[in-house]
Design an enzyme around this catalytic site. Structure first.
Site, PDB file in Angstrom:
ATOM      1  N   CYS A 191      -4.611 -20.335 -12.017  1.00 39.17           N
ATOM      2  CA  CYS A 191      -4.779 -20.219 -10.566  1.00 39.17           C
ATOM      3  C   CYS A 191      -4.700 -18.783 -10.075  1.00 39.17           C
ATOM      4  O   CYS A 191      -4.783 -18.537  -8.874  1.00 39.17           O
ATOM      5  CB  CYS A 191      -3.701 -21.028  -9.847  1.00 39.17           C
ATOM      6  SG  CYS A 191      -3.543 -22.712 -10.403  1.00 39.17           S
TER       7      CYS A 191
ATOM      8  N   HIS B 213      -8.182  -2.424  -3.589  1.00 37.27           N
ATOM      9  CA  HIS B 213      -7.975  -3.626  -2.788  1.00 37.27           C
ATOM     10  C   HIS B 213      -9.267  -4.129  -2.168  1.00 37.27           C
ATOM     11  O   HIS B 213      -9.465  -5.351  -2.041  1.00 37.27           O
ATOM     12  CB  HIS B 213      -6.945  -3.344  -1.696  1.00 37.27           C
ATOM     13  CG  HIS B 213      -5.535  -3.356  -2.206  1.00 37.27           C
ATOM     14  ND1 HIS B 213      -4.546  -2.566  -1.681  1.00 37.27           N
ATOM     15  CD2 HIS B 213      -4.954  -4.057  -3.202  1.00 37.27           C
ATOM     16  CE1 HIS B 213      -3.410  -2.786  -2.316  1.00 37.27           C
ATOM     17  NE2 HIS B 213      -3.636  -3.688  -3.247  1.00 37.27           N
TER      18      HIS B 213
END
Length: 543
Positions: A476, A188
């Site tokens: 996107c 992350h």
């Protein structure tokens, strides 16, 4: 000049003075206690409440300053604090007479070790738990919250490892680059850095520890290399200026746009060189104000974003509540995406009126994008609502303009229906994060795995359907910010890639002058691949 090899995260390069971060809180640092288990339980509950408050405040700041990747990670942190398995482990340790600090450490230690032994994406989650452990221990000790790092200008940050919370603060501080001893490009922390365009090299190894604070260091994310004491003329350690306009080697124009959640972020995207807005997440207007803004407020926000790109396009997604983005005050039972909007027709009509008003007021071109489409009937229903909205505005004498309509392809159903959808809208938008999750049947916090053959083939089918219908396709999702996968997307036929504002310059540099025939060959081979390792090998070769 010495080079150290690691794993590159993102693209671009940076040079600056090295600054070492202190290591994470690894030990509880608490001896035996004469307090009762009930007293220690109260201490834990107080520390957890403080940590939740800290996470929520940091999440709100991160949403504005860093973006969705950081916001999602911090939201997952909060969810874990109330995981029954975690609570049970803490309770068992407290019942054994441990102080709250040791109970927290015991509750997380086995998981951290197990995750690291598993490897891959699961191993990267160990850093998430280290982040949570540090927050809880600081709260138990009464230590102040960590604020932004006190860093010199153009600092290259070095660390043993980087947890997501630290990555959020570093990205917000605008550091030049990052290098770590341990870490993975799927963690992350790495995802947050890449989403903000911060060049990083992770997993360099113990050799990085020899670098002293203040030494000049170069970080080249594209090459996965850290250079100690780089020469002033070493171009590989310096980030080149991004081109104003991106064109393939053949001269074909390519657009690099931005994912934003407010007019303020749209302004930042313009400063970073974005060609427009590929995804305006309109639900963020509600999530940041604890409720859906009224029609006038929505109109102002949408028009302000359009004014940032007078010569470009702004694609505004209608509200996408549900899942990890519940509507404030709602019971959470409403369906996701456009289906949720159609289930609340008054709110949906109000948003469409605001979008039509903004299209007439704003300088740029507006496209309305429908999220999480699963049925052709949903597009038809929105068209009917749009007809009604324009009729209402016309009857009231309110200036308005009917915007173009687009659809998100982020479900297997949308892939199957891509030919029908493409024949009914002006553009398709690939939401690769959700698409990969749905295609592979994984959870939201799992590895997006866009390099899986099944996902590549799904993308190819959607792009082919759009090409047959003569409509453009934008990407996107997070995959667009991955330099290797971005080239694959262009080879498949995607002509617009939308990323976080800070990632725009690096992506522009990567795509400018790309060899389209070579990228098309790469895409063809990747589509024919049978395993993820085959796709990864092709991506490493590049076009």
């Amino acid at each position: 000049m010495t080079d150290l090899d690691g794993v590159g995260v993102g693209t671009g390069a940076a040079t600056g003075p090295a600054v070492w971060l202190a290591g994470p809180d690894e030990t509880p640092d608490a001896g035996p206690t004469d307090r009762s288990p009930d007293a220690e339980r109260d201490r834990f509950e107080s520390a957890r409440a403080r940590t939740v408050e800290e996470l929520r405040e940091e999440r709100d700041r991160a949403a504005e300053a860093v973006g969705k990747a950081a916001e999602d990670v911090l939201a997952t942190h909060e969810t874990f604090l109330f995981d029954p398995a975690f609570e049970e482990r803490v309770e068992d340790a407290l019942a054994d007479g441990d102080p709250a600090e040791r109970a927290v450490a015991r509750a997380l230690e086995d998981w951290i070790e197990a995750f690291e032994e598993t490897g891959g994406k699961t191993a990267a989650r160990a850093d998430d738990l280290r982040d949570l452990r540090g927050r809880l221990l600081r709260a138990l000790r009464g230590e102040p919250r960590r604020s932004g790092e006190d860093l010199p200008a153009d600092a290259v940050v070095l660390a043993e490892r980087l947890d997501p919370g630290r990555a959020v603060r570093l990205a917000a501080a605008g550091v030049a680059g990052v290098a770590t001893v341990a870490g993975s490009r799927t963690g992350h922390a790495a995802i947050i850095l890449r989403s903000r365009g911060v060049p990083a090299v992770v997993g360099v190894g113990d050799a990085l520890k020899a670098v002293e604070r203040g030494a000049r260091v170069g970080v080249n994310a594209a090459a996965g290399r850290v250079t100690l004491d780089p020469r002033p003329d070493d171009a590989s350690a310096t980030e080149a200026a991004a081109p104003d306009a991106v064109r393939a080697a053949s001269g074909t124009p390519l657009a690099v746009t931005a994912n934003v959640g407010s007019a303020r972020e749209a302004a930042t995207a313009r400063e970073r060189g974005a060609d427009g807005v590929g995804l305006f997440r309109s639900e963020f207007l509600a999530l940041r104000s604890d409720g859906v803004p009224d029609e006038d407020a929505q109109t102002e926000a949408y028009a302000a974003a359009l004014d940032r790109f007078p010569d470009g396009e702004v694609a505004i997604r209608t509200f996408d509540f549900g899942g990890d983005k519940p509507l404030p005050g709602a019971d959470g039972t409403a369906p996701r995406g456009v289906a949720g909007s159609l289930a609340a027709p008054d709110r949906h009509r109000e948003q469409l009126r605001a979008l039509c008003r903004a299209a007439a007021r704003g300088a740029g071109d507006l496209t309305v994008v429908l999220p999480h489409v699963t049925r052709v009937e949903e597009v038809t229903a929105v068209r009917d609502h749009l007809d009604a909205a324009t009729d209402e505005l016309k009857a009231a004498g309110v200036p308005h303009e009917r915007p173009a309509l687009g659809a998100m392809v982020e479900t297997p159903a949308a892939v199957e229906l891509a030919p029908e959808l493409a024949s009914r809208v002006a553009s398709l938008s690939l939401g690769t994060n959700d698409l990969s999750r749905h295609v592979l049947g994984t959870t939201r916090d799992a590895d997006p795995s866009v390099a899986q053959p099944a996902v590549v083939r799904a993308i190819d089918r959607a792009v082919t359907a759009a090409a047959d219908a003569g409509v453009p396709v934008r990407c996107c999702g997070e995959a667009a910010a991955d330099p290797e996968f971005a080239a694959l997307l262009v080879g498949l036929g995607v002509t617009e890639l939308s990323v976080a504002p800070d990632a725009v310059p690096a992506l522009k540099r990567r795509l400018d002058g790309v060899d389209l025939p070579a990228a098309a060959t790469l895409a063809e081979r990747a589509t024919a691949a049978s395993t993820k390792s085959e796709v990864d090998s092709l991506l490493n070769e590049g076009p």
